[in-house]
Structures are given as structure tokens and as C-alpha cells.
Design a protein around this motif. Sequence first.
Motif, mmCIF file in Angstrom:
data_model
loop_
_atom_site.group_PDB
_atom_site.id
_atom_site.type_symbol
_atom_site.label_atom_id
_atom_site.label_comp_id
_atom_site.label_asym_id
_atom_site.label_seq_id
_atom_site.Cartn_x
_atom_site.Cartn_y
_atom_site.Cartn_z
ATOM 1 N N SER A 99 42.975 44.125 40.416
ATOM 2 C CA SER A 99 42.723 44.590 41.782
ATOM 3 C C SER A 99 41.347 45.243 41.876
ATOM 4 N N LYS A 103 38.160 43.903 43.960
ATOM 5 C CA LYS A 103 37.469 44.777 44.915
ATOM 6 C C LYS A 103 35.976 44.822 44.597
ATOM 7 N N SER A 106 34.413 41.566 45.540
ATOM 8 C CA SER A 106 34.260 41.479 46.997
ATOM 9 C C SER A 106 33.063 42.294 47.452
#
Length: 179
Positions: A99, A103, A106
Motif C-alpha cells: 500500500s 501510494k 502514485s
Amino acid sequence: MKNLSISLILEQNKLSTRIGQADATIFRLDGEVNKLTVTELVEKKERNELIEDLKAELLQLNKSVERKCDDKVNALQNMFEESTTVNLAGCKDLKTQISVQIKNLSMSFISEQNKLSVRMDQADAKIVRLEGGVNTLAGFSRAIEWLKTRTEKCCIDCGDPTPDHGTVNTTATTYGTVV
């Protein structure tokens, strides 16, 4: 007849002796049979006791084996539960790491998009300036003429300008040649 009587008495005595011997043998054999019967009964009782003892030992062994098996099964269950707990914790950590990486990826992607947007804006500004510069093409013509006069006086050979992956539109290789 007296002889006959004596003979009869003698035979009777012999038979009595033999009957006594047979009785003694019968009595002795009867005693031995009784002994054998008693011995057989004792052996049978001992055999039954031995069988009962063996059964009791087998039951104890079975209980012991069952306890050991139960203990091993419980230990294996505990190990399985512990390793499952550890694996689940590892999966949660991995999920968290993935995760975080997604992140970060991104954010990196957004940052690169922003950089590209800035470069696009800069390119647009350059295009606008160049369009304004096209009007001053006459100035470029004079500069080119000046360069030609400078390069005509120069005779330095720069070598073959052909790139590894491409072509060239000239055969001149002197300083100042436009390729």
C-alpha cells in the motif's frame, strides 16, 4: 483235587497280587491324573492370569499411546496456529508495504505528470516565441550569410557527421556546414 485246590489258590493269590498291583497302578495313575488335572488347572489359571495381565498392560499402553498422540496432535495444532498467526501478520505487513509503495508510486507518477505539464507549458512558450521569431527571419538570413562568409574562409574538415541510427543530407564536412 487237593492239587487242583492248591493250584486254584495259587492262581487266586497270583490274581489277587496282580489285582493289587493293578489297583496300586490305578491308584498311582489316578494320583498322576489328579496331579495333571491340578497342574493343568493351575496352568490354565496362570495362563488366564497372564492373559489378563497382558490385556491390562495393553490397555495401559494404549492409553499411554493415545495420550502421546493427543499431546503430539495438540503440539502440532499449536504450531500450526502460531505459524498461521505469524504468516497472517507477515501478510498484513506485506499488504501495508505494498500500500505504501503504491501510494509512493502514485505520488511519483503525479509528480512526473506535473513536471511534464511544466515542460509542455515551457514548450508552448517557446513555440510562441519562435512564432514571433519567424517574423524576424530576415535577421536570420543576415546571420546565415555572415556564417557562410566565415565558413567559406575556413577549411577545417570535421569528418563524417553520419549518426549511428540516421542519415545526413549533405556531403560537405567542413566547419560551418549545415547538416
